[in-house]
Design a protein around this motif. Structure first.
Motif, short mmCIF file in Angstrom:
data_model
loop_
_atom_site.label_atom_id
_atom_site.label_comp_id
_atom_site.label_asym_id
_atom_site.label_seq_id
_atom_site.Cartn_x
_atom_site.Cartn_y
_atom_site.Cartn_z
N LEU A 57 0.89 -1.12 -0.11
CA LEU A 57 -0.09 -0.01 -0.06
C LEU A 57 0.77 1.18 0.07
O LEU A 57 0.60 2.26 -0.60
CB LEU A 57 -1.08 -0.09 1.36
CG LEU A 57 -1.88 1.13 1.41
CD1 LEU A 57 -2.56 1.47 0.22
CD2 LEU A 57 -2.70 1.12 2.51
N VAL A 103 -0.44 6.87 6.57
CA VAL A 103 -0.71 5.52 6.53
C VAL A 103 0.50 4.74 7.02
O VAL A 103 0.62 3.76 7.62
CB VAL A 103 -0.88 5.14 5.20
CG1 VAL A 103 -1.12 3.65 5.13
CG2 VAL A 103 -2.68 5.57 4.90
N GLN A 116 -5.39 4.43 9.59
CA GLN A 116 -6.27 3.91 8.48
C GLN A 116 -6.20 4.89 7.37
O GLN A 116 -6.33 6.19 7.45
CB GLN A 116 -7.79 3.46 8.99
CG GLN A 116 -7.85 2.31 9.64
CD GLN A 116 -9.19 1.90 10.10
OE1 GLN A 116 -9.91 2.84 10.13
NE2 GLN A 116 -9.49 0.59 9.85
N ASN A 169 -8.68 5.71 5.15
CA ASN A 169 -9.98 6.57 5.05
C ASN A 169 -10.00 7.74 6.03
O ASN A 169 -10.30 8.75 5.70
CB ASN A 169 -10.89 5.53 5.13
CG ASN A 169 -11.28 5.08 6.67
OD1 ASN A 169 -11.91 5.91 7.68
ND2 ASN A 169 -10.86 4.05 7.13
N VAL A 186 -13.74 3.65 0.69
CA VAL A 186 -12.52 3.19 1.14
C VAL A 186 -12.62 2.57 2.38
O VAL A 186 -11.85 1.57 2.65
CB VAL A 186 -11.23 4.35 0.99
CG1 VAL A 186 -9.87 3.72 1.98
CG2 VAL A 186 -10.82 4.79 -0.24
N GLU A 194 -11.86 -1.20 3.49
CA GLU A 194 -10.78 -1.60 4.64
C GLU A 194 -11.50 -2.37 5.42
O GLU A 194 -10.89 -3.46 6.09
CB GLU A 194 -10.27 -0.37 5.34
CG GLU A 194 -9.24 0.57 4.50
CD GLU A 194 -8.80 1.34 5.13
OE1 GLU A 194 -7.48 1.80 4.87
OE2 GLU A 194 -9.46 2.45 5.56
N GLU A 195 -12.76 -2.34 5.85
CA GLU A 195 -13.41 -3.23 6.85
C GLU A 195 -13.77 -4.59 6.22
O GLU A 195 -13.54 -5.64 6.78
CB GLU A 195 -14.91 -2.35 7.30
CG GLU A 195 -14.50 -1.25 7.96
CD GLU A 195 -15.98 -0.75 8.40
OE1 GLU A 195 -16.98 -1.47 8.05
OE2 GLU A 195 -15.93 0.40 9.08
N GLY A 225 -11.80 -5.74 3.57
CA GLY A 225 -10.65 -6.54 2.95
C GLY A 225 -10.70 -6.47 1.48
O GLY A 225 -10.08 -7.29 0.91
N VAL A 252 -10.26 -3.54 -0.68
CA VAL A 252 -9.99 -1.86 -1.01
C VAL A 252 -9.71 -1.73 -2.49
O VAL A 252 -10.44 -0.73 -3.19
CB VAL A 252 -8.68 -1.60 -0.32
CG1 VAL A 252 -8.31 -0.29 -0.70
CG2 VAL A 252 -8.71 -1.75 1.30
#
Length: 415
Positions: A299, A326, A331, A333, A350, A354-355, A357, A359
């Motif tokens: 990332l 980051v 996080q 977002n 976003v 992320e919640e 998995g 993205v």
């Protein structure tokens, strides 16, 4: 360090030349053509592999002034090549054979030379990503990093499909932006040329006619005549000043990062155009991040690539801030929300990604939405500008005509 020294001291590969050849194929039929090679010996070897016995070979003469009939390789060409590679790899064709077939299928000699060079290096055992890095003008760091990740994971076919989609979307977005900018500039340029012709060549004719009347001219007509006299006397200076300004500005824009950043910031504040460029920057950010993240790029590195591909200094700086936060453990977002530049919908997507998995999938959906919005915005802008430009042209051209005929109307009323 030793590797760097070795690369520095390594002999540079000889550039490919284009040769014209004549020969006979396996069936005894006389044929001829053009082929790129480092020298005549290598060329004859290539022909014999194809079952052709060469009878005459000569180097193709270079045209005068260094001008070549071959077109330069554009990002659009790279997008097409990427799609061809993805398609052929998907069909199970080996990589070396894929590069060779695509190179021979192109009419552009520059593309043939590029792919032939890459194919030769591939055949000698050099990884594709390293071959591409030797041509940075056509294949940037992002492209090469994605190919490298595909080679390492053994999924080059899948990665190339994503690269091709990414390049195609990027070129389509670029074409939409260019369309939005080109139309009004072209119309206004033509309007300026027509107005200048009227002021320099047509108005002086009417001025001579008015001088024979001996009557006092209306104020509006005197104003237009004054502009005409100035244009006739100094048109060459004005034209020189315009071209000088354009040249100096382009040179300064190319050489000064500070000026480019200022232009990027100011252009986002323009009505209509600024909103369009904002949506385009968000679309580029989402598409680049989705492609790199899905390819297995970390990332942090993906955010750095997205910053470079955003196309605007404001978004570049914002994405680099997101990357820094980051890196410190925040996080993505939340880091994006702190920048106060990304739309709420993008931040929410976003956060969901992320919640869950996913993205890359959410960012791909964001890119699709904003690319569609850019498309609609370009169509709306064109529809909005057409009547506005026609109204401006009508006022300018109509005003000149009225200014020239107003004295004639006044004389007719007096008579």
């Amino acid at each position: 360090m030793a590797t760097a020294v070795a690369k520095k001291n390594a002999p540079k590969a000889k550039t490919l030349d284009v040769f014209i050849w004549y020969g006979v194929n396996r069936k005894g039929k006389k044929i001829n053509g053009e082929l790129s090679a480092r020298n005549i010996i290598e060329l004859k070897g290539q022909l014999r592999k194809q079952g052709i016995t060469p009878s005459k070979v000569k180097k193709k003469a270079k045209p005068l002034f260094g001008l070549s009939g071959d077109k330069p390789i554009t990002p659009g060409d790279v997008a097409i090549i990427s799609r061809q590679i993805a398609t052929m790899l998907g069909a199970g064709v080996p990589l070396v054979q894929t590069i060779e077939m695509i190179g021979k299928g192109h009419n552009n000699g520059n593309i043939q030379k590029l792919l032939e060079d890459i194919g030769n290096k591939l055949a000698s055992g050099i990884p594709l990503s390293d071959c591409l890095r030797e041509h940075p003008r056509q294949f940037d760091d992002l492209y090469c990093d994605l190919v490298a990740s595909g080679e390492q994971s053994g999924s080059l076919e899948t990665i190339y499909d994503r690269i091709a989609t990414y390049k195609e979307k990027a070129e389509a977005l670029k074409a939409k932006i260019k369309k939005a900018m080109t139309y009004p500039i072209a119309v206004l340029l033509i309007a300026g040329i027509v107005t200048s012709i009227l002021l320099i060549f047509v108005v002086p004719v009417f001025q001579d006619i008015f001088a024979g009347f001996g009557a006092e001219l209306p104020g509006f007509t005197l104003f237009v005549v004054g502009i005409s006299e100035f244009m006739v006397a100094y048109w060459h200076l004005g034209l020189g000043a315009i071209f000088s300004f354009i040249y100096l500005f382009k040179r300064a824009h190319r050489n000064s990062q500070k000026l480019r950043d200022q232009v990027d910031r100011r252009i986002l504040k323009l009505p209509v155009i600024g909103d369009l460029l904002e949506k385009a920057a968000v679309a580029r950010y989402a598409r680049t991040l989705s492609t790199t993240f899905a390819a297995g790029v970390p990332l942090i590195d993906a955010l750095e690539s997205a910053a470079g591909a955003s196309g605007n200094a404001v978004f570049r700086d914002a994405i680099l801030e997101v990357r820094a936060e980051v890196t410190s453990g925040m996080q993505m977002n939340l880091a994006m929300r702190n920048c106060s530049i990304f739309p709420d919908m993008v931040i929410q997507m976003v956060a969901i990604g992320e919640e869950s998995g996913a993205v890359d999938d959410m960012l791909s959906k964001v890119a699709n939405v904003y690319e569609a919005e850019v498309d609609n915005a370009v169509d709306s802008l064109t529809s909005l500008l057409e009547p506005m430009i026609m109204a401006v042209l009508g006022v300018v051209i109509g005003g000149l005509i009225i200014a020239m005929y107003l004295p004639i109307f006044q004389i007719g009323m007096i008579v």
